[in-house]
Design a protein around this motif. Sequence first.
Motif, PDB file in Angstrom:
ATOM      1  N   ALA B  87       0.853  -1.190   0.000  1.00 48.34           N
ATOM      2  CA  ALA B  87       0.000   0.000   0.000  1.00 48.34           C
ATOM      3  C   ALA B  87       0.886   1.236   0.000  1.00 48.34           C
ATOM      4  O   ALA B  87       2.113   1.149   0.065  1.00 48.34           O
ATOM      5  N   PHE B  88       0.230   2.378  -0.056  1.00 47.07           N
ATOM      6  CA  PHE B  88       0.892   3.679   0.038  1.00 47.07           C
ATOM      7  C   PHE B  88       0.634   4.211   1.440  1.00 47.07           C
ATOM      8  O   PHE B  88      -0.513   4.256   1.884  1.00 47.07           O
ATOM      9  N   TYR B  89       1.706   4.548   2.143  1.00 46.38           N
ATOM     10  CA  TYR B  89       1.580   4.976   3.531  1.00 46.38           C
ATOM     11  C   TYR B  89       1.907   6.461   3.649  1.00 46.38           C
ATOM     12  O   TYR B  89       2.952   6.925   3.188  1.00 46.38           O
ATOM     13  N   GLN B 109       5.284  13.044   1.815  1.00 47.48           N
ATOM     14  CA  GLN B 109       5.140  12.616   0.426  1.00 47.48           C
ATOM     15  C   GLN B 109       4.855  11.133   0.294  1.00 47.48           C
ATOM     16  O   GLN B 109       4.647  10.640  -0.817  1.00 47.48           O
ATOM     17  N   GLY B 110       4.838  10.415   1.404  1.00 40.82           N
ATOM     18  CA  GLY B 110       4.417   9.031   1.377  1.00 40.82           C
ATOM     19  C   GLY B 110       5.528   8.036   1.119  1.00 40.82           C
ATOM     20  O   GLY B 110       6.593   8.367   0.581  1.00 40.82           O
ATOM     21  N   THR B 111       5.275   6.802   1.535  1.00 43.75           N
ATOM     22  CA  THR B 111       6.160   5.669   1.254  1.00 43.75           C
ATOM     23  C   THR B 111       5.325   4.587   0.591  1.00 43.75           C
ATOM     24  O   THR B 111       4.280   4.196   1.129  1.00 43.75           O
ATOM     25  N   ARG B 112       5.792   4.132  -0.557  1.00 42.92           N
ATOM     26  CA  ARG B 112       5.076   3.053  -1.247  1.00 42.92           C
ATOM     27  C   ARG B 112       5.751   1.747  -0.884  1.00 42.92           C
ATOM     28  O   ARG B 112       6.899   1.511  -1.254  1.00 42.92           O
ATOM     29  N   LEU B 113       5.025   0.909  -0.172  1.00 40.53           N
ATOM     30  CA  LEU B 113       5.555  -0.380   0.280  1.00 40.53           C
ATOM     31  C   LEU B 113       5.019  -1.489  -0.611  1.00 40.53           C
ATOM     32  O   LEU B 113       3.806  -1.581  -0.857  1.00 40.53           O
ATOM     33  N   THR B 114       5.926  -2.332  -1.064  1.00 45.19           N
ATOM     34  CA  THR B 114       5.546  -3.487  -1.891  1.00 45.19           C
ATOM     35  C   THR B 114       6.121  -4.747  -1.271  1.00 45.19           C
ATOM     36  O   THR B 114       7.322  -4.804  -0.973  1.00 45.19           O
ATOM     37  N   VAL B 115       5.274  -5.721  -1.085  1.00 44.05           N
ATOM     38  CA  VAL B 115       5.731  -7.018  -0.576  1.00 44.05           C
ATOM     39  C   VAL B 115       6.013  -7.927  -1.757  1.00 44.05           C
ATOM     40  O   VAL B 115       5.169  -8.108  -2.636  1.00 44.05           O
ATOM     41  N   VAL B 116       7.233  -8.481  -1.792  1.00 44.54           N
ATOM     42  CA  VAL B 116       7.621  -9.328  -2.924  1.00 44.54           C
ATOM     43  C   VAL B 116       7.844 -10.778  -2.468  1.00 44.54           C
ATOM     44  O   VAL B 116       7.986 -11.052  -1.286  1.00 44.54           O
TER      45      VAL B 116
END
Lengths: 114, 116
Positions: B87-89, B109-116
């Motif tokens: 999600a975008f935090y 400005q947010g942090t975009r977290l991606t689970v891989v």
Amino acid sequence: AQKVTQAQTEISVVEKEDVTLDCVYETRDTTYYLFWYKQPPSGELVFLIRRNSFDEQNEISGRYSWNFQKSTSSFNFTITASQVVDSAVYFCALSPPYGQNFVFGPGTRLSVLP
Amino acid sequence: DGGITQSPKYLFRKEGQNVTLSCEQNLNHDAMYWYRQDPGQGLRLIYYSQIVNDFQKGDIAEGYSVSREKKESFPLTVTSAQKNPTAFYLCASSIDRPRGQVTEAFFGQGTRLTVV
């Protein structure tokens, strides 16, 4: 319970057209605050306006104007003579008079085409 | 310049790992918040803090933890217990006013977290 509805998911207009973004809210509080934020592609939310429930005067700021209608629980936002730089996601938000728990609507994505 | 700084901007995490998102503000604001944004949805409150060493759960706190050891800092840890962390935090802060006076929040400005 508090709720904010923005029925328009996406809107596209051509530059220089006027556009109105709708916001309808639900709350049992007699005192509350309403906000509009703009989220450009960069991601951060930019504050546009705050309005408390006792102030029903409409407000104009340059090309932006807001229409607060307590009778219909609406707080609509109009952009006059839209510009490409207005392209963004716009959020309406509601807050009770205590704590700082903002309730956001789902947002309206506005695309202004040249 | 005064503002809110979130880092990193993009973050990738393997399933089962904890990860911490940073949020720092130099606005001298008392209140700080973490929101999660999913595509097509509004912002949902994860945690908020109105004073150092105190914080409250928001609507979707499960799988997340926070700390507020300094006024300027409000880091968010996404734990392995969070089932869908991609999600975008967004971190935000505001002046904490007495009851009945709500002020606007300012956002990073947010942090975009991606689970891989």
